[in-house]
Design a protein around this motif. Structure first.
Motif, PDB file in Angstrom:
ATOM      1  N   ARG A 186       0.858  -1.186   0.000  1.00 54.03           N
ATOM      2  CA  ARG A 186       0.000   0.000   0.000  1.00 54.03           C
ATOM      3  C   ARG A 186       0.899   1.243   0.000  1.00 54.03           C
ATOM      4  O   ARG A 186       2.049   1.167   0.363  1.00 54.03           O
ATOM      5  CB  ARG A 186      -0.905  -0.001   1.235  1.00 54.03           C
ATOM      6  CG  ARG A 186      -1.723  -1.275   1.333  1.00 54.03           C
ATOM      7  CD  ARG A 186      -2.773  -1.167   2.389  1.00 54.03           C
ATOM      8  NE  ARG A 186      -3.801  -0.224   1.961  1.00 54.03           N
ATOM      9  CZ  ARG A 186      -4.582   0.467   2.806  1.00 54.03           C
ATOM     10  NH1 ARG A 186      -4.433   0.305   4.094  1.00 54.03           N
ATOM     11  NH2 ARG A 186      -5.483   1.298   2.361  1.00 54.03           N
ATOM     12  N   TYR A 187       0.353   2.363  -0.406  1.00 56.74           N
ATOM     13  CA  TYR A 187       1.096   3.633  -0.482  1.00 56.74           C
ATOM     14  C   TYR A 187       2.382   3.495  -1.295  1.00 56.74           C
ATOM     15  O   TYR A 187       3.455   3.896  -0.875  1.00 56.74           O
ATOM     16  CB  TYR A 187       1.408   4.154   0.931  1.00 56.74           C
ATOM     17  CG  TYR A 187       0.184   4.326   1.778  1.00 56.74           C
ATOM     18  CD1 TYR A 187      -0.675   5.404   1.557  1.00 56.74           C
ATOM     19  CD2 TYR A 187      -0.145   3.411   2.755  1.00 56.74           C
ATOM     20  CE1 TYR A 187      -1.826   5.549   2.310  1.00 56.74           C
ATOM     21  CE2 TYR A 187      -1.298   3.555   3.521  1.00 56.74           C
ATOM     22  CZ  TYR A 187      -2.132   4.627   3.289  1.00 56.74           C
ATOM     23  OH  TYR A 187      -3.258   4.768   4.022  1.00 56.74           O
ATOM     24  N   LYS A 198       6.117   5.542  -1.034  1.00 53.53           N
ATOM     25  CA  LYS A 198       7.376   4.831  -0.760  1.00 53.53           C
ATOM     26  C   LYS A 198       8.378   5.060  -1.889  1.00 53.53           C
ATOM     27  O   LYS A 198       9.579   5.231  -1.651  1.00 53.53           O
ATOM     28  CB  LYS A 198       7.104   3.331  -0.612  1.00 53.53           C
ATOM     29  CG  LYS A 198       6.413   2.996   0.687  1.00 53.53           C
ATOM     30  CD  LYS A 198       6.044   1.551   0.759  1.00 53.53           C
ATOM     31  CE  LYS A 198       5.251   1.308   2.026  1.00 53.53           C
ATOM     32  NZ  LYS A 198       4.103   0.468   1.853  1.00 53.53           N
ATOM     33  N   GLN A 248      13.889  -5.231  13.508  1.00 49.07           N
ATOM     34  CA  GLN A 248      12.791  -4.494  12.866  1.00 49.07           C
ATOM     35  C   GLN A 248      12.241  -5.270  11.660  1.00 49.07           C
ATOM     36  O   GLN A 248      11.048  -5.194  11.364  1.00 49.07           O
ATOM     37  CB  GLN A 248      13.278  -3.111  12.423  1.00 49.07           C
ATOM     38  CG  GLN A 248      13.544  -2.187  13.597  1.00 49.07           C
ATOM     39  CD  GLN A 248      14.191  -0.874  13.186  1.00 49.07           C
ATOM     40  OE1 GLN A 248      14.318  -0.574  12.019  1.00 49.07           O
ATOM     41  NE2 GLN A 248      14.615  -0.098  14.164  1.00 49.07           N
ATOM     42  N   LEU A 283       8.395  -6.576  11.180  1.00 46.06           N
ATOM     43  CA  LEU A 283       7.526  -6.418   9.999  1.00 46.06           C
ATOM     44  C   LEU A 283       6.833  -7.739   9.691  1.00 46.06           C
ATOM     45  O   LEU A 283       5.650  -7.770   9.380  1.00 46.06           O
ATOM     46  CB  LEU A 283       8.356  -5.976   8.786  1.00 46.06           C
ATOM     47  CG  LEU A 283       8.842  -4.530   8.788  1.00 46.06           C
ATOM     48  CD1 LEU A 283       9.768  -4.292   7.601  1.00 46.06           C
ATOM     49  CD2 LEU A 283       7.678  -3.555   8.717  1.00 46.06           C
ATOM     50  N   HIS A 284       7.602  -8.826   9.782  1.00 49.74           N
ATOM     51  CA  HIS A 284       7.029 -10.150   9.509  1.00 49.74           C
ATOM     52  C   HIS A 284       5.893 -10.450  10.480  1.00 49.74           C
ATOM     53  O   HIS A 284       4.844 -10.954  10.067  1.00 49.74           O
ATOM     54  CB  HIS A 284       8.126 -11.213   9.603  1.00 49.74           C
ATOM     55  CG  HIS A 284       7.636 -12.589   9.295  1.00 49.74           C
ATOM     56  ND1 HIS A 284       7.660 -13.122   8.022  1.00 49.74           N
ATOM     57  CD2 HIS A 284       7.069 -13.524  10.082  1.00 49.74           C
ATOM     58  CE1 HIS A 284       7.131 -14.338   8.064  1.00 49.74           C
ATOM     59  NE2 HIS A 284       6.781 -14.608   9.292  1.00 49.74           N
ATOM     60  N   ARG A 291       2.778  -8.976   9.615  1.00 49.43           N
ATOM     61  CA  ARG A 291       2.330  -9.477   8.309  1.00 49.43           C
ATOM     62  C   ARG A 291       2.591  -8.477   7.190  1.00 49.43           C
ATOM     63  O   ARG A 291       1.835  -8.391   6.235  1.00 49.43           O
ATOM     64  CB  ARG A 291       0.847  -9.885   8.358  1.00 49.43           C
ATOM     65  CG  ARG A 291       0.603 -11.098   9.238  1.00 49.43           C
ATOM     66  CD  ARG A 291      -0.835 -11.475   9.278  1.00 49.43           C
ATOM     67  NE  ARG A 291      -1.637 -10.490   9.981  1.00 49.43           N
ATOM     68  CZ  ARG A 291      -2.946 -10.546  10.117  1.00 49.43           C
ATOM     69  NH1 ARG A 291      -3.617 -11.522   9.567  1.00 49.43           N
ATOM     70  NH2 ARG A 291      -3.594  -9.615  10.782  1.00 49.43           N
ATOM     71  N   ILE A 292       3.634  -7.682   7.354  1.00 45.88           N
ATOM     72  CA  ILE A 292       4.043  -6.742   6.305  1.00 45.88           C
ATOM     73  C   ILE A 292       5.242  -7.368   5.584  1.00 45.88           C
ATOM     74  O   ILE A 292       6.213  -7.768   6.239  1.00 45.88           O
ATOM     75  CB  ILE A 292       4.457  -5.379   6.902  1.00 45.88           C
ATOM     76  CG1 ILE A 292       3.269  -4.759   7.641  1.00 45.88           C
ATOM     77  CG2 ILE A 292       4.972  -4.437   5.818  1.00 45.88           C
ATOM     78  CD1 ILE A 292       3.640  -3.539   8.491  1.00 45.88           C
ATOM     79  N   PHE A 319       8.286  -3.689   1.519  1.00 49.41           N
ATOM     80  CA  PHE A 319       8.291  -2.471   2.326  1.00 49.41           C
ATOM     81  C   PHE A 319       9.659  -1.781   2.289  1.00 49.41           C
ATOM     82  O   PHE A 319       9.735  -0.560   2.180  1.00 49.41           O
ATOM     83  CB  PHE A 319       7.929  -2.835   3.774  1.00 49.41           C
ATOM     84  CG  PHE A 319       7.728  -1.662   4.683  1.00 49.41           C
ATOM     85  CD1 PHE A 319       6.545  -0.952   4.661  1.00 49.41           C
ATOM     86  CD2 PHE A 319       8.720  -1.274   5.571  1.00 49.41           C
ATOM     87  CE1 PHE A 319       6.350   0.135   5.509  1.00 49.41           C
ATOM     88  CE2 PHE A 319       8.540  -0.199   6.417  1.00 49.41           C
ATOM     89  CZ  PHE A 319       7.343   0.508   6.388  1.00 49.41           C
TER      90      PHE A 319
END
Lengths: 260, 236
Positions: A34-35, A39, A124, A128-129, A132-133, A138
């Motif tokens: 997303r976004y 990014k 970090q 994220l994992h 669930r990113i 990312f």
């Protein structure tokens, strides 16, 4: 001895496979994010905009030196009027893409590798994992796409600045005719030259960002020691490998383009 | 039948020649607080990371006991918090929502500020990690873990490096928020016997196996011989 060499060879092939897989996954991982635009813009700023001053300085001095060196070579054959052509061809085909890539690796590539390494050590990336990113999407993918956008633009910028630097030395300092300098340049530089320079810029951008990201992302596996020293090790490794990759790829691309 | 337990069966993990988890079987009740204790380097964090999916086990399964429901999403509270230090407290907490849920800007702000208020962090919303205390950082990490309303939260030694007073307040915070939000806690901790006060169940990991499993009360009233020296070395 042979066993040791074999082990090193197998490890190198294994790492190359992991790098390829990592790069392909990263390239397509942006799709699930997303976004994306936000990014990508941030990554373009980090890789592109922040490297403009260094490209400006290095490009200018490279042009100044090229103008000086080539003037004295050409003056031996009374061919000083070819200076514009010589500076521009050398810059567009070789020095522009290679120097730009090395400078961007030194500034943005090393920063990328160190940042990812620190994020790995600070857990970090694991965080994220657990959120669930997808960490590749990312953290890595926007940088990879941004490199594909920025490297050709920065290379074009470097080329213009270096050619202008050549003009400063050749025309303003050593007295070469200004009309001859620019006319020779416009007459001799073709679309093929510019295209070949951009092919190199794209390739260098893609490869070096992949190498720097890979070394930072897997700092825990690629370094001999954990922590800050490990990050320092993989950052150095990223810059050294990227520089080798640039020069090796430059040779291969040049060989290929000269034949076609 | 709804699930009431997280079933861990024959969970194994090795690094090179070293067997860290040796076919572990464990039934973790949902909605309760289970604490995993054991000596340093015995594999407690590895166990937790296998549950969170951060490490791939060599063998074994992790599933719910009804065999139908998929394992719910687990949030994870890292030992060192793993906050993004270049982001503000607000952005850290908002990150899972912003990246994973289709939510309007206003709803996102509402949810994040509500969470920050519940954890008494509203004044720190626009501060960076470096500008807040260790205890507050822990609460920010908890807020980030709670914002997606997980059913299970994994805590990896949440009191490491804290003084006794702060340790107590972190444990109290976990107990209080578990009651408030109703999530399942699976925690790794070295802080024995203090951690027993907030735990419903305790598992003792030793030599790759679960050497003891029981309620905190039964452990305190009748500790097995091997565990006595671990809980209170002075008495051994």
């Amino acid at each position: 001895m042979i066993r040791k060499l074999g082990k090193v060879g197998v490890a190198a092939v294994e790492e190359l496979g992991q790098l390829t897989l990592f790069t392909v996954q990263s390239l397509f991982a942006l799709a699930g994010q997303r976004y994306r635009a936000e990014k990508l813009i941030r990554a373009v700023y980090e890789i592109g905009v922040r490297c403009v001053p260094i490209i400006l300085i290095v490009g200018l001095f490279t042009g100044l030196v090229l103008g000086l060196q080539l003037y004295y070579v050409l003056s031996r054959f009374s061919s000083e009027t070819l200076l514009g052509q010589a500076v521009s061809l050398t810059t567009i085909l070789e020095i522009g893409p290679v120097f730009t890539a090395i400078m961007v690796v030194g500034q943005a590539g090393s920063a990328l590798s160190a940042e990812l390494g620190i994020q790995r050590n600070a857990e970090q990336i694991d965080a994220l994992h657990t959120m669930r990113i997808r960490s590749l999407g990312f953290l890595v993918s926007p940088r990879l796409w941004a490199a594909l956008i920025c490297f050709p633009i920065l290379t074009a910028f470097f080329d213009w600045v270096a050619i202008f630097g050549g003009h400063l030395t050749g025309v303003e300092l050593l007295g070469v005719d200004g009309g001859a300098y620019w006319n020779r340049l416009y007459d001799e530089i073709t679309f093929t030259h510019v295209r070949d320079g951009f092919i190199k810029a794209f390739t260098f951008g893609f490869l070096t960002t992949a190498v720097c990201s890979f070394n930072g992302y897997f700092t825990h596996k690629l370094s001999d020691v954990p922590g800050a020293r490990g990050v320092s090790q993989t950052t150095t490794r990223a810059v050294v490998y990227s520089s080798i990759v640039i020069l090796a790829a430059d040779y291969l691309i040049t060989s290929f383009l000269i034949q076609t | 039948m709804s699930a009431s337990q997280l079933l861990i069966q024959s969970l194994s993990k090795r690094f090179g020649d070293q067997i860290v988890l040796d076919a572990i079987d464990l039934e973790i009740p949902l909605g309760k607080h289970t604490t995993l204790i054991g000596r340093s380097g015995v594999g407690k964090s590895v166990f937790l990371k296998c549950i969170a999916g951060l490490l791939e086990p060599d063998a074994g399964t992790i599933a719910l006991d009804d065999a139908v429901t998929p394992v719910p999403h687990c949030s994870y509270l890292f030992q060192q918090n793993a906050l993004f230090d270049s982001m503000t407290v607000f952005d850290n907490v908002a990150m899972p929502l912003r990246e994973k849920e289709k939510i309007s800007r206003k709803d996102l702000e509402d949810r994040v500020f509500t969470m920050l208020e519940q954890l008494d962090l509203q004044d720190a919303a626009h501060k960076y990690q470096a500008e807040i205390s260790g205890g507050m950082q822990k609460r920010v990490a908890l807020a980030r873990a709670l914002i997606t309303k997980p059913e299970i939260i994994l805590f990896d030694e949440p009191t490491t490096g804290l003084d006794p007073e702060r340790k107590f307040s972190v444990f109290e915070m976990i107990r209080q928020y578990r009651q408030q939000f109703g999530f399942t806690v699976i925690m790794v901790s070295h802080d024995v016997p203090e951690v027993f006060k907030i735990s419903d169940h305790v598992a003792w990991l030793d030599q790759g196996k679960i050497a003891y499993w029981g309620t905190s009360e039964s452990l305190l009233s009748d500790p097995p011989s091997g565990l006595t020296s671990f809980i209170n070395p002075q008495l051994a």
